[in-house]
Write an enzyme that holds these catalytic residues in place. Sequence first.
Site, PDB file in Angstrom:
ATOM      1  N   LYS A  13     -24.158  11.065 -24.449  1.00  0.00           N
ATOM      2  CA  LYS A  13     -22.819  10.779 -23.936  1.00  0.00           C
ATOM      3  C   LYS A  13     -21.816  10.525 -25.056  1.00  0.00           C
ATOM      4  CE  LYS A  13     -22.915   7.166 -21.284  1.00  0.00           C
ATOM      5  NZ  LYS A  13     -22.005   6.072 -21.651  1.00  0.00           N
ATOM      6  N   ARG A  89     -19.863   0.296 -14.610  1.00  0.00           N
ATOM      7  CA  ARG A  89     -21.322   0.165 -14.722  1.00  0.00           C
ATOM      8  C   ARG A  89     -21.971  -0.163 -13.378  1.00  0.00           C
ATOM      9  NH1 ARG A  89     -23.311   0.146 -19.830  1.00  0.00           N
ATOM     10  NH2 ARG A  89     -21.866  -0.289 -21.537  1.00  0.00           N
ATOM     11  N   ARG A 128     -38.792   6.242 -31.712  1.00  0.00           N
ATOM     12  CA  ARG A 128     -38.306   5.750 -33.010  1.00  0.00           C
ATOM     13  C   ARG A 128     -39.320   4.804 -33.658  1.00  0.00           C
ATOM     14  NH1 ARG A 128     -32.259   3.665 -33.448  1.00  0.00           N
ATOM     15  NH2 ARG A 128     -32.938   2.280 -31.779  1.00  0.00           N
ATOM     16  N   ARG A 157     -39.404  -1.434 -32.905  1.00  0.00           N
ATOM     17  CA  ARG A 157     -38.684  -2.587 -32.370  1.00  0.00           C
ATOM     18  C   ARG A 157     -39.038  -2.729 -30.890  1.00  0.00           C
ATOM     19  NH1 ARG A 157     -32.472  -1.633 -33.572  1.00  0.00           N
ATOM     20  NH2 ARG A 157     -32.927  -0.265 -31.836  1.00  0.00           N
ATOM     21  N   ARG A 168     -35.220  -0.069 -19.105  1.00  0.00           N
ATOM     22  CA  ARG A 168     -33.786   0.133 -19.308  1.00  0.00           C
ATOM     23  C   ARG A 168     -33.281   1.347 -18.521  1.00  0.00           C
ATOM     24  NH1 ARG A 168     -33.812   0.232 -24.635  1.00  0.00           N
ATOM     25  NH2 ARG A 168     -32.835   2.166 -25.273  1.00  0.00           N
TER      26      ARG A 168
END
Length: 213
Positions: A13, A89, A128, A157, A168
């Site tokens: 995005k 949102r 990642r 992480r 998420r």
Amino acid sequence: MNLLIMGLPGAGKGTQAAKIVEKFGVAHISTGDMFRAAMANQTDMGLLAKSYIDKGDLVPDEVTNGIVKERLGQADIKEKGFLLDGYPRTIEQAHALDAALADLGIQLQGVINIEIDSSKLLERLSGRIIHKETGETFHKVFNPPAAGYNENDYYQREDDKPESVKRRLEVNMAQGDPIIAHYREKGLVHDIEGDQDIEIVFSDIDKVLSNLV
């Protein structure tokens, strides 16, 4: 031209928003930028937002909605139009945006919805890895370290671990689906296949927007 851009985390995005702004000259409005500007300029809504942030509290919807309306009422929006990124949102914020635009006499002309299968986003976002010694960032699939690397030399992480990413994405889908449905009912949504080369994605967006100008 007055637009929203929507898509799940990792859908590209931000990259496409920058390209739209460059090509069409609209004002790029992101919630983070709006908050920072409102607080720096000490607007009524900015000061109210700061009072919550300073206490470590979440900024209530009515303040966020007020900051958005404040920004949309500025002169450059009338002159150039806008691309709103990261807002609304929730469906409640979408209704508040409808009301704000109506009050300001502004018409929303399109919603660019960048679609990618959530399983592919999970792969993108959870790949990642970071080298323990150097802090250098790699991606298991798209930018792996040298062949035969030792996984013990790298860490992830918490936010990048598959279970965190999956959560998420699920939260974003639960919040975003009703918003897309709301704007689809108004005939404003343009679905764009996001799992393509960046330039092809933008070419598809360009075709849609060129018909709106």
